[in-house]
Design a protein around this motif. Structure first.
Motif, PDB file in Angstrom:
ATOM      1  N   HIS A   1       1.170   4.260  -2.993  1.00 52.18           N
ATOM      2  CA  HIS A   1       1.252   5.289  -2.825  1.00 52.18           C
ATOM      3  C   HIS A   1       2.008   5.993  -3.123  1.00 52.18           C
TER       4      HIS A   1
ATOM      5  N   SER B   1       1.844   6.555  -6.247  1.00 51.68           N
ATOM      6  CA  SER B   1       0.952   7.972  -6.989  1.00 51.68           C
ATOM      7  C   SER B   1       1.791   8.852  -6.954  1.00 51.68           C
ATOM      8  N   ARG B   2       2.332   8.993  -5.733  1.00 44.84           N
ATOM      9  CA  ARG B   2       2.740  11.005  -5.105  1.00 44.84           C
ATOM     10  C   ARG B   2       4.234  10.818  -6.184  1.00 44.84           C
TER      11      ARG B   2
ATOM     12  N   SER C   1       0.474  -1.414   0.155  1.00 48.31           N
ATOM     13  CA  SER C   1       0.067  -0.176  -0.061  1.00 48.31           C
ATOM     14  C   SER C   1       0.705   1.038   0.542  1.00 48.31           C
ATOM     15  N   GLU C   2       1.758   1.152   0.536  1.00 48.08           N
ATOM     16  CA  GLU C   2       3.273   3.052   0.853  1.00 48.08           C
ATOM     17  C   GLU C   2       3.312   2.231  -0.519  1.00 48.08           C
TER      18      GLU C   2
END
Length: 184
Positions: free
Chosen positions: A86, A89-90, A82-83
């Motif tokens: 993210h 995505s960032r 998940s990290e």
């Protein structure tokens, strides 16, 4: 009771009824055997059963611990995944923003460059216009001096006189020209 009476009378003993000595001897041997089993064999069986129970419970405990570790590892993996999502995505969002900023910067640079080029072109055009005007004034002055010399019949070769005549002629022309026609 009839069998006791039969035994006393000397009758043949009943094969189904054991002798008293055999019963006593059987009880003594049974007691000794019971004592040996109670003292040595039963504790070993109980120890074997306890060891087996402990091994089974230990195996179950180890299995539960392994299952808990696997569950924790799975949760950690899912959290890291998940990290990572993210973070990806960032990073994509930052790349988009940087791309947009680069495009804006390049547009500004292109506009500045085009304005600089247009400014240079205007300056060059203005310089060429001034040069053409000066050449035109010189040629007009020369032609008008020659023309005036022919008309008047006297020589206007004096340079100071020529300049005054030409400037007066051009000033008269500029006054007669409609407004805005002389300037661009």
């Amino acid at each position: 009771m009839t069998w006791l009476l039969a035994a006393e009378e000397g009758a043949e003993p009943n094969p189904l009824v054991p002798h008293t000595v055999e019963i006593i001897l059987g009880l003594v041997v049974f007691g000794i055997l019971f004592f040996i089993v109670q003292k040595y064999v039963a504790p070993r069986f109980e120890k074997a059963f306890a060891d087996r129970t402990a091994a089974i419970e230990g195996g179950m405990k180890q299995a539960e611990e392994a299952q808990a570790e696997a569950k924790a590892a799975l949760e950690q993996y899912q959290q890291q995944l998940s990290e990572a999502r993210h973070e990806a995505s960032r990073i994509r969002e930052e790349a988009r923003e940087q791309g947009a900023a680069i495009i804006v910067e390049l547009r500004e640079q292109a506009q500045a460059e085009s304005q600089r080029i247009v400014g240079q072109a205007h300056a060059q055009i203005e310089a060429e216009r001034q040069q053409a005007m000066n050449q035109l004034r010189t040629e007009i002055g020369t032609l008008s001096t020659q023309l005036a010399s022919r008309i008047v019949g006297e020589s206007l070769e004096d340079e100071a006189r020529q300049r005054r005549v030409v400037e007066r002629f051009l000033a008269e022309l500029e006054e007669q020209a409609p407004e805005g026609a002389g300037t661009r």
